[in-house]
Design a protein around this motif. Structure first.
Motif, short mmCIF file in Angstrom:
data_model
loop_
_atom_site.label_atom_id
_atom_site.label_comp_id
_atom_site.label_asym_id
_atom_site.label_seq_id
_atom_site.Cartn_x
_atom_site.Cartn_y
_atom_site.Cartn_z
N TRP A 1 18.96 69.28 28.66
CA TRP A 1 17.98 69.80 27.71
C TRP A 1 18.52 71.06 27.05
O TRP A 1 19.17 71.89 27.68
N SER A 2 18.19 71.21 25.79
CA SER A 2 18.55 72.43 25.07
C SER A 2 17.56 73.54 25.41
O SER A 2 16.43 73.28 25.86
N TRP A 3 17.97 74.78 25.15
CA TRP A 3 17.05 75.90 25.32
C TRP A 3 15.84 75.73 24.41
O TRP A 3 14.72 76.06 24.80
N GLN A 4 16.05 75.20 23.22
CA GLN A 4 14.94 75.01 22.29
C GLN A 4 13.93 73.98 22.81
O GLN A 4 12.73 74.18 22.71
N ALA A 5 14.42 72.90 23.39
CA ALA A 5 13.52 71.88 23.94
C ALA A 5 12.67 72.46 25.08
O ALA A 5 11.47 72.19 25.17
N GLN B 1 14.68 82.25 22.39
CA GLN B 1 15.29 83.48 22.86
C GLN B 1 14.65 83.96 24.17
O GLN B 1 15.34 84.41 25.08
N ALA B 2 13.33 83.83 24.26
CA ALA B 2 12.63 84.29 25.47
C ALA B 2 13.04 83.48 26.69
O ALA B 2 13.32 84.04 27.75
N VAL B 3 13.07 82.17 26.55
CA VAL B 3 13.42 81.33 27.70
C VAL B 3 14.89 81.50 28.05
O VAL B 3 15.25 81.56 29.24
N HIS B 4 15.75 81.63 27.07
CA HIS B 4 17.17 81.83 27.32
C HIS B 4 17.41 83.15 28.03
O HIS B 4 18.13 83.23 29.03
N GLN B 5 16.77 84.19 27.54
CA GLN B 5 16.94 85.52 28.12
C GLN B 5 16.44 85.55 29.57
O GLN B 5 17.05 86.16 30.43
N LYS B 6 15.33 84.88 29.84
CA LYS B 6 14.75 84.88 31.17
C LYS B 6 15.56 84.07 32.17
O LYS B 6 15.67 84.43 33.34
#
Length: 69
Positions: free
Chosen positions: A46-50, A60-65
């Motif tokens: 899955w991509s960060w966007q998905a 950005q929030a999910v990636h950073q976390k």
């Protein structure tokens, strides 16, 4: 953290301390579940966007976390 037997009792308590203890326990549980399922989604490609779309947060929030070097 409280065990599941006490958590439902604490959540329904009229005692603010017990109620807040339950809130904190639920937050910890939710954070742990999110970590497990984000890791699982990334492992499955899955991509960060998905992931962000499902969680209703920014990419950005999910990636950073959750991004680990």
């Amino acid at each position: 953290m409280n065990d599941a037997t006490n958590l439902d009792k604490d959540a329904a308590s009229m005692d603010p301390e017990q109620g807040l203890i339950a809130v904190r326990a639920l937050r910890v549980l939710a954070d742990r579940l999110e970590e497990v399922h984000v890791r699982n989604a990334r492992t499955q490609g899955w991509s960060w966007q998905a992931i962000a779309d499902v969680l209703k947060v920014s990419r950005q929030a999910v990636h950073q976390k959750h991004f680990r070097d």
